[in-house]
Enzyme design. Structure first.
Site, PDB file in Angstrom:
ATOM      1  N   LYS A  87       0.808  -1.214   0.000  1.00 50.16           N
ATOM      2  CA  LYS A  87       0.000   0.000   0.000  1.00 50.16           C
ATOM      3  C   LYS A  87       0.846   1.272   0.000  1.00 50.16           C
ATOM      4  O   LYS A  87       0.513   2.240  -0.691  1.00 50.16           O
ATOM      5  CB  LYS A  87      -0.965   0.002   1.177  1.00 50.16           C
ATOM      6  CG  LYS A  87      -0.323   0.148   2.540  1.00 50.16           C
ATOM      7  CD  LYS A  87      -1.373   0.204   3.633  1.00 50.16           C
ATOM      8  CE  LYS A  87      -0.725   0.327   5.004  1.00 50.16           C
ATOM      9  NZ  LYS A  87       0.019   1.578   5.163  1.00 50.16           N
ATOM     10  N   THR A  88       1.945   1.270   0.758  1.00 49.51           N
ATOM     11  CA  THR A  88       2.798   2.459   0.778  1.00 49.51           C
ATOM     12  C   THR A  88       3.412   2.686  -0.598  1.00 49.51           C
ATOM     13  O   THR A  88       3.539   3.824  -1.060  1.00 49.51           O
ATOM     14  CB  THR A  88       3.914   2.313   1.832  1.00 49.51           C
ATOM     15  OG1 THR A  88       3.332   2.026   3.099  1.00 49.51           O
ATOM     16  CG2 THR A  88       4.730   3.591   1.931  1.00 49.51           C
ATOM     17  N   ASP A 145      -3.964   7.407   4.257  1.00 47.95           N
ATOM     18  CA  ASP A 145      -3.462   6.066   4.568  1.00 47.95           C
ATOM     19  C   ASP A 145      -4.159   5.535   5.822  1.00 47.95           C
ATOM     20  O   ASP A 145      -4.623   6.312   6.664  1.00 47.95           O
ATOM     21  CB  ASP A 145      -1.944   6.144   4.789  1.00 47.95           C
ATOM     22  CG  ASP A 145      -1.289   4.774   4.839  1.00 47.95           C
ATOM     23  OD1 ASP A 145      -1.934   3.778   4.447  1.00 47.95           O
ATOM     24  OD2 ASP A 145      -0.121   4.699   5.276  1.00 47.95           O
ATOM     25  N   GLU A 146      -4.219   4.212   5.967  1.00 45.94           N
ATOM     26  CA  GLU A 146      -4.799   3.565   7.154  1.00 45.94           C
ATOM     27  C   GLU A 146      -6.208   4.087   7.430  1.00 45.94           C
ATOM     28  O   GLU A 146      -6.577   4.388   8.570  1.00 45.94           O
ATOM     29  CB  GLU A 146      -3.898   3.782   8.384  1.00 45.94           C
ATOM     30  CG  GLU A 146      -2.462   3.332   8.208  1.00 45.94           C
ATOM     31  CD  GLU A 146      -2.298   1.810   8.214  1.00 45.94           C
ATOM     32  OE1 GLU A 146      -3.313   1.085   8.218  1.00 45.94           O
ATOM     33  OE2 GLU A 146      -1.145   1.347   8.187  1.00 45.94           O
ATOM     34  N   GLN A 198      -7.823  -4.992   9.331  1.00 42.55           N
ATOM     35  CA  GLN A 198      -6.764  -4.548  10.225  1.00 42.55           C
ATOM     36  C   GLN A 198      -7.194  -3.350  11.085  1.00 42.55           C
ATOM     37  O   GLN A 198      -6.357  -2.616  11.596  1.00 42.55           O
ATOM     38  CB  GLN A 198      -5.507  -4.182   9.427  1.00 42.55           C
ATOM     39  CG  GLN A 198      -4.904  -5.363   8.677  1.00 42.55           C
ATOM     40  CD  GLN A 198      -3.590  -5.009   8.012  1.00 42.55           C
ATOM     41  OE1 GLN A 198      -2.544  -4.886   8.649  1.00 42.55           O
ATOM     42  NE2 GLN A 198      -3.625  -4.842   6.694  1.00 42.55           N
ATOM     43  N   ARG A 224       2.085 -10.423  10.728  1.00 42.36           N
ATOM     44  CA  ARG A 224       3.395  -9.786  10.927  1.00 42.36           C
ATOM     45  C   ARG A 224       4.515 -10.758  10.561  1.00 42.36           C
ATOM     46  O   ARG A 224       5.646 -10.329  10.326  1.00 42.36           O
ATOM     47  CB  ARG A 224       3.598  -9.371  12.390  1.00 42.36           C
ATOM     48  CG  ARG A 224       2.633  -8.354  12.977  1.00 42.36           C
ATOM     49  CD  ARG A 224       2.409  -7.163  12.103  1.00 42.36           C
ATOM     50  NE  ARG A 224       1.257  -7.347  11.247  1.00 42.36           N
ATOM     51  CZ  ARG A 224       0.960  -6.604  10.187  1.00 42.36           C
ATOM     52  NH1 ARG A 224       1.772  -5.625   9.837  1.00 42.36           N
ATOM     53  NH2 ARG A 224      -0.117  -6.825   9.459  1.00 42.36           N
TER      54      ARG A 224
END
Length: 752
Positions: free
Chosen positions: A32-33, A217-218, A248, A597
């Site tokens: 995504k980044t 973002d997020e 998430q 993770r």
């Protein structure tokens, strides 16, 4: 050639979208980044959009800095003109520019959590509400109200219970005290920025016309106030791009509302929707295990991660007798993987639901001499001497900050005690002036004890304030530490503790110097804003040579080759409080975040019996373990006759859903810790033996870039870990054999 050629088809579709609203569902490890930064580069380089017409916001300084660095790599110095930062830093910047329109002075202080709770404690004392009122409870209630943009007057009008009526009084007084200190808290930054845009046409039109493109973002983690802020800014052009993953969303307890991302298509019926489902981080087995847990949630968008990575090892699920054996198993497994597979300590993370679980894990690591670091423990900026120094700097910037002035008025000791402070407060109240003004007029106060000490402090601070605009923050901090007498007092103390505190203050000087690099020196306002808005995760060192210990919430946004999730038990994870409050779906999302993770290996551990918060009780395996696909899980236990199933009903003799256990044998082993340690070491050896050799980091045909030799293609990799040798055919330098440990190769792929 387009800057987007490195993206996969869905990533490229998202980055190329130009006009109108865009929702990007970006699964864990899906890049995504990368999409955000490439989208910005595409807008600037290939669509001719001015960099200062782009606003990109996220939640942590770590994420914001990574975004800025990647944008600069792609578009060069133009990146400086892109507004890229956190929600709070963006709001603070807006308020410093236009806040005077709504009565906010541009040199306002930002009170951190400790400051806020201290001020609320002071308010509760003034209100004399009686015992039993905890500042943390009042603070959380006020914070939740601000997240919903509920003002003190609105809160008071809707207060129906005695509890709400006390909170309403505390909220109103708290806001008065903040204003008197020329201060805002974290929630105010967003709330007052929304107020600014709603009430001031000039400010609203300025930002709406300036920012043609808004990227968030997020998005799954935003609250109502943040939603109103970004939607208002984007209202004119409607070019709002939001990136997030409802699976998430794990911060409901602090105001995040997952429904906001799920309702995006209702807010913008013409929105384009792109799903990033290719994962570049984890093995397929880890992804499948995580999916079978989170798919049990009802309120989620349909999506499933997949990867081109190898299937990988099974997830290892280990049942221990108690938390000591659980910790011993984790420590032994880490040591054996570090030794036999030559993994650096930084490859490992141990995640847990509550901070209280860390103690026994720390003890096990200390026993085996395993270096570790606690993420979310006592931060550098939470140390007493650092908070003292920051308080001095806050008063220099904002003399109305009475809370900070109270902290340093007798630090180091000057003989200014409670009587003197009371007299100063009375003088300030009688003359309707700030505490700092009262300090400066100490000579006018009759019967003031040690007036010369108060006057000396006033002269020191006035001198520093006068020079503040001429000095950068490093010079100013050095002058403050010297002229306040703080460093001298520590030197004269001559203790080991005082020496450590001096070292920490010297480190603060290094921090200010580092902050000023690339800025031509840093001003006091920007530095204090930076410090106030730092989070625990911002302090995490990427290259620290230690195992990371942290809560599952702290792990969001991170990745590790090997991850352990400890305490997979009912009432612990899922947490009893969350289940009782209807938060089971968020707990399940938290489990999904923790599992994703892990890059190569994932261990899930739980105990038959656990002592936590001073109570020892039998445990039941987490329902999340029963949701895992059996074909991808390797169950291991020192307690035999284990049978995985859904959690049994309360009561009864069965534990973990299996047959009755031999409690005599278990209790005997609990008394013999040496036998327990040996058993957990054997279990760790078995678990490590079940893990396949690490696959090559770079497969043949992988495109890579070397800092000296440039772009190339991998031919082969031999060995693994620190012994790995990779052969690369470079376009310009020819064929080279390189040590993978030192080659600093960068993969040219489509991952984050």
């Amino acid at each position: 050639m387009s800057v987007l050629d490195d993206l996969n088809p869905e990533q490229r579709r998202a980055a190329e979208h130009l006009e109108g609203p865009l929702l990007i569902f970006a699964g864990a490890g899906s890049g995504k980044t990368r999409v955000l930064t490439y989208r910005i580069a595409h807008l600037v380089h290939e669509r001719g959009v001015a960099p200062d017409a782009i606003l990109a916001v996220t939640f942590t300084n770590k994420a914001a800095n990574e975004m800025k660095e990647r944008i600069q790599t792609l578009i060069g110095q133009n990146a400086r003109d892109v507004w890229a930062g956190t929600f709070h830093s963006m709001a603070a910047r807006m308020l410093r520019q236009f806040g005077s329109h709504i009565g906010i002075q541009p040199n306002f202080s930002i009170f951190d959590t400790a400051d806020q709770r201290a001020l609320i404690k002071e308010c509760l004392s003034v209100l004399d509400v009686g015992e039993g009122w905890q500042p943390i409870t009042v603070h959380d209630t006020i914070s939740n109200a601000k997240n919903e943009l509920i003002t003190p007057d609105a809160f008071r009008r809707h207060a129906k219970t005695p509890f709400d009526r006390v909170i309403a009084r505390a909220y109103a007084l708290y806001e008065e005290r903040l204003a008197a200190n020329n201060a805002l808290d974290f929630d105010d930054l967003i709330m007052r920025a929304v107020e600014l845009l709603q009430t001031e046409d000039e400010a609203r039109e300025h930002y709406q016309q300036r920012f043609q493109y808004v990227l968030v973002d997020e998005y799954q983690d935003i609250n109502h106030a943040q939603y109103r802020l970004v939607s208002t800014i984007a209202a004119a052009h409607r070019n709002i791009c939001v990136v997030g993953d409802d699976d998430q969303s794990i911060y409901g307890w602090r105001g995040a509302n997952v429904q906001i991302i799920l309702d995006f298509e209702k807010d913008y019926p013409d929105a384009a929707v792109v799903k990033l489902e290719q994962n570049y981080r984890s093995t397929q087995k880890i992804l499948d295990c995580a999916y079978t847990v989170v798919e049990n949630n009802q309120g989620r968008a349909a999506k499933k991660l997949w990867t081109d990575n190898p299937p990988g090892d099974n997830v290892i699920c280990y049942q221990a007798v108690d938390e000591q054996e659980e910790a011993s198993f984790i420590a032994n497994t880490v040591r054996q993987l570090a030794t036999e597979r030559r993994r650096p300590w930084s490859d490992f993370a141990v995640l847990y639901r509550t901070n209280a679980q860390s103690r026994v894990i720390e003890e096990a690591f200390l026993t085996l001499s395993i270096p570790y670091r606690i993420v979310g423990g006592l931060r550098f900026y939470d140390r007493r001497e650092i908070k003292d120094a920051i308080a001095y700097l806050k008063v220099i910037l904002n003399p109305h900050d009475g809370l900070s002035l109270r902290r340093i008025i007798n630090t180091p000791p000057r003989g200014i005690g409670a009587r003197t402070l009371t007299a100063l407060d009375q003088f300030a109240a009688e003359h309707s002036i700030s505490l700092f003004e009262a300090v400066c007029r100490a000579s006018e106060i009759e019967d003031l004890a040690r007036p010369e000490s108060v006057t000396m402090l006033a002269n020191t601070m006035l001198s520093l304030i006068e020079r503040a605009e001429r000095l950068d923050v490093t010079q100013l901090t050095k002058a403050m530490l010297d002229e306040s007498g703080y460093l001298l007092a520590l030197a004269e103390a001559g203790t080991a503790d005082a020496a450590t505190r001096r070292e920490n203050l010297q480190e603060l000087i290094s921090v200010t110097q580092k902050f000023g690099q690339g800025r031509g020196g840093a001003d006091l306002t920007s530095f204090l804003e930076h410090v106030s808005l730092l989070s625990d995760i911002d302090a995490l060192e990427d290259d620290a040579k230690a195992v990371a210990l942290m809560t599952l919430h702290s792990a969001k946004g991170l990745e590790f080759p090997v991850a352990f999730i400890a305490g997979m038990e009912e009432r612990l994870f899922p947490h009893e409080r969350s289940v009782n409050d209807g938060g089971l779906e968020e707990e399940r999302r938290l489990c999904y975040v923790g599992m994703t993770r892990a890059q190569h290996n994932l261990f899930l551990t739980y105990a038959f019996r656990r002592t936590i918060f001073g109570q020892t009780q039998n445990s039941t395996a987490s329902r999340f373990l029963a949701e895992l696909p059996s074909e991808f899980v390797d169950h291991r236990a020192e307690i035999t006759a284990l049978k995985m199933s859904a959690p049994p009903a309360e009561g009864g003799d069965e534990t973990f859903g299996g047959p009755k256990l031999d409690l005599v044998k278990i209790l005997s082993r609990q008394r013999d810790r040496s036998a327990t340690a040996a058993a957990s070491a054997r279990a760790a050896s078995d678990a490590v033996a079940a893990i396949l050799p690490e696959p090559p980091k770079f497969k043949a045909g992988t495109k890579v870039r070397h800092p000296k030799f440039g772009a190339g293609i991998v031919i082969t990799q031999q060995g693994s870990g620190k012994d790995a040798i990779v052969t690369v055919a470079f376009k310009q330098a020819g064929i080279k054999k390189l040590s993978l440990e030192y080659a600093n190769l960068e993969r040219i792929d489509k991952s984050a």
